[in-house]
Design a protein around this motif. Structure first.
Motif, mmCIF file in Angstrom:
data_model
loop_
_atom_site.group_PDB
_atom_site.id
_atom_site.type_symbol
_atom_site.label_atom_id
_atom_site.label_comp_id
_atom_site.label_asym_id
_atom_site.label_seq_id
_atom_site.Cartn_x
_atom_site.Cartn_y
_atom_site.Cartn_z
ATOM 1 N N PHE A 177 0.940 -1.252 0.072
ATOM 2 C CA PHE A 177 -0.112 -0.026 0.033
ATOM 3 C C PHE A 177 0.716 1.253 0.043
ATOM 4 C CE2 PHE A 177 -2.114 -3.555 2.055
ATOM 5 C CZ PHE A 177 -3.191 -3.755 1.042
ATOM 6 N N ILE A 225 -4.962 0.175 -6.845
ATOM 7 C CA ILE A 225 -4.651 -1.184 -6.513
ATOM 8 C C ILE A 225 -5.837 -2.212 -7.101
ATOM 9 C CG2 ILE A 225 -4.821 -2.740 -4.458
ATOM 10 C CD1 ILE A 225 -3.658 -0.501 -2.833
ATOM 11 N N PRO A 272 -7.160 -5.867 -6.469
ATOM 12 C CA PRO A 272 -7.225 -7.162 -5.794
ATOM 13 C C PRO A 272 -7.737 -8.226 -6.587
ATOM 14 C CG PRO A 272 -8.565 -5.286 -4.754
ATOM 15 C CD PRO A 272 -8.579 -5.075 -6.078
ATOM 16 N N LYS A 329 -10.870 -2.019 -9.184
ATOM 17 C CA LYS A 329 -9.740 -1.357 -8.731
ATOM 18 C C LYS A 329 -9.947 -0.348 -7.595
ATOM 19 C CE LYS A 329 -9.818 2.535 -12.216
ATOM 20 N NZ LYS A 329 -9.097 3.050 -13.345
ATOM 21 N N ILE A 330 -9.141 -0.072 -6.870
ATOM 22 C CA ILE A 330 -9.234 0.801 -5.649
ATOM 23 C C ILE A 330 -7.985 1.969 -5.969
ATOM 24 C CG2 ILE A 330 -8.893 1.240 -3.174
ATOM 25 C CD1 ILE A 330 -9.413 -1.548 -2.792
ATOM 26 N N LYS A 370 -9.426 -1.195 3.899
ATOM 27 C CA LYS A 370 -10.489 -1.328 2.933
ATOM 28 C C LYS A 370 -10.053 -2.642 1.824
ATOM 29 C CE LYS A 370 -12.449 1.557 -0.932
ATOM 30 N NZ LYS A 370 -12.213 2.901 -1.410
ATOM 31 N N SER A 371 -8.828 -2.624 1.673
ATOM 32 C CA SER A 371 -8.609 -3.866 0.830
ATOM 33 C C SER A 371 -9.051 -5.099 1.409
ATOM 34 C CB SER A 371 -7.103 -3.613 0.312
ATOM 35 O OG SER A 371 -6.820 -2.524 -0.502
#
Length: 380
Positions: free
Chosen positions: A298, A308, A310, A339-340, A356-357
């Protein structure tokens, strides 16, 4: 007078020998003794013990004299000889000698067959548990075949790129994708569209075993490499091909070194427009849930201001359990999550980004793991 074979032999007089009664009780089946009188009326003690070593000799005690004889020359069990009747007694009681080996054909055959019997016994033991045999066969085959494939990939990578280059991951990916069929594994992938994001990004996924490499190669996008532990570079041909594929190695035991590598990786991501695959759990985990995430991935995403993505592997527990030595055929479900974004985030946002992830991936892991099943069909 003849004493019972398991009784001790107690001599009368200064020269008499004594065989311990306690020793006879500890090993009654390996030692026996007689007491008699010779022609002069002197008490004579004579005893023998079966051979315990490869010289196949019998150790005797005759009064205070100790000597050895070949096992096949021993007197009959009921015999009670005098000192002069026992062949091979040394003239000097301090002399020690070992006579030739026994020519017993049965013993010779058993000794000759020993190198064959031991491996056969191991195979029979493994075959008695077919599950264990399959586990070791598949595991050994997987490791050996990956090393062979790496040996093939090394010259191809050198010819294509001249050395270390992330583009070599294309070659590695094409060589590895067929391995799943040998192991009886199938992949069901959902969320392909999320990997179509342009530019650099960080992929994070859960880590259960070395089988994750097969899933990684199943969906690995172009210009994408991994961050891996430093020890992997010493894994023979696999370590060499990992280096040629541009894999970033970090020392997990030194936090300062890991942070420095992550900072360099963030710069490389932006300069060379590459993607990085990271396992934020930091180690293999097959406990049926996710481990807390480490913050390195991160920090990397925030420093590069890269999104990001996942990726979640379903649980392997339906077909692969290392502790139980189980390795069956099975289906692995791969779910690629949206995606984040990390644009505008700073190091202060790293903890909330990791949480959060983690929440998103854990929810997906529990969802697809309940649907996992062995021997599933092939879907792409």
């Amino acid at each position: 007078m003849l004493q019972h074979p398991h009784h001790s032999c107690e001599a009368s007089g200064a020269n008499g020998a004594m065989t311990s009664h306690a020793a006879d009780q500890q090993q009654p089946s390996r030692k026996w003794a007689h007491k008699t009188a010779d022609d002069d009326g002197e008490t004579v003690c004579w005893s023998w013990a079966p051979p315990r070593n490869k010289s196949k000799t019998v150790h005797y005690r005759l009064n205070n004299l100790k000597f050895q004889q070949p096992y096949y020359d021993r007197p009959a069990r009921g015999a009670c000889p005098s000192p002069s009747s026992v062949s091979g007694a040394p003239a000097n009681p301090t002399d020690q000698f070992t006579l030739p080996l026994s020519t017993c054909p049965v013993m010779d055959v058993l000794l000759w067959m020993a190198p064959l019997v031991v491996p056969l016994a191991v195979l029979l033991l493994l075959w008695s548990s077919r599950q264990t045999l399959v586990f070791y066969f598949k595991t050994c085959f997987y490791v050996a075949w990956m090393m062979v494939l790496a040996l093939v990939a090394i010259p191809l990578c050198v010819l294509k790129s001249g050395g270390r280059d992330v583009e070599n991951m294309r070659i590695i990916r094409s060589l590895v994708r067929h391995v799943k069929y040998f192991l009886g594994l199938r992949f069901e992938v959902s969320g392909w569209e999320h990997l179509q994001t342009p530019g650099p990004y960080v992929i994070i996924s859960n880590h259960q075993s070395s089988l994750d490499v097969l899933g990684l190669m199943e969906i690995l996008p172009d210009r994408c490499t991994m961050i891996a532990k430093k020890e992997l570079i010493y894994a023979g041909t696999v370590g060499i091909v990992c280096w040629l594929g541009g894999i970033v190695f970090i020392n997990r035991k030194k936090t300062s070194d890991a942070k420095s590598v992550m900072a360099d990786a963030a710069k490389t991501m932006l300069d060379e427009r590459i993607r990085l695959w990271v396992f934020p759990e930091g180690t293999r985990n097959q406990r049926g849930d996710l481990l807390p995430f480490k913050k390195g991935a991160f920090h990397l995403a925030v420093q590069a201001q890269a999104p990001i993505i996942p990726v979640v592997f379903s649980s392997y527990n339906t077909f692969y359990k290392r502790k139980e030595r189980q390795f069956k055929s099975g289906t692995i479900r791969l779910k690629i999550l949206p995606k984040i974004e990390t644009k505008g985030m700073t190091s202060e946002d790293v903890a909330s980004l990791a949480d959060k992830s983690f929440d998103a991936m854990r929810s997906a892991f529990l969802d697809i793991s309940t649907l996992s099943r062995p021997n599933g069909p092939i879907r792409h």
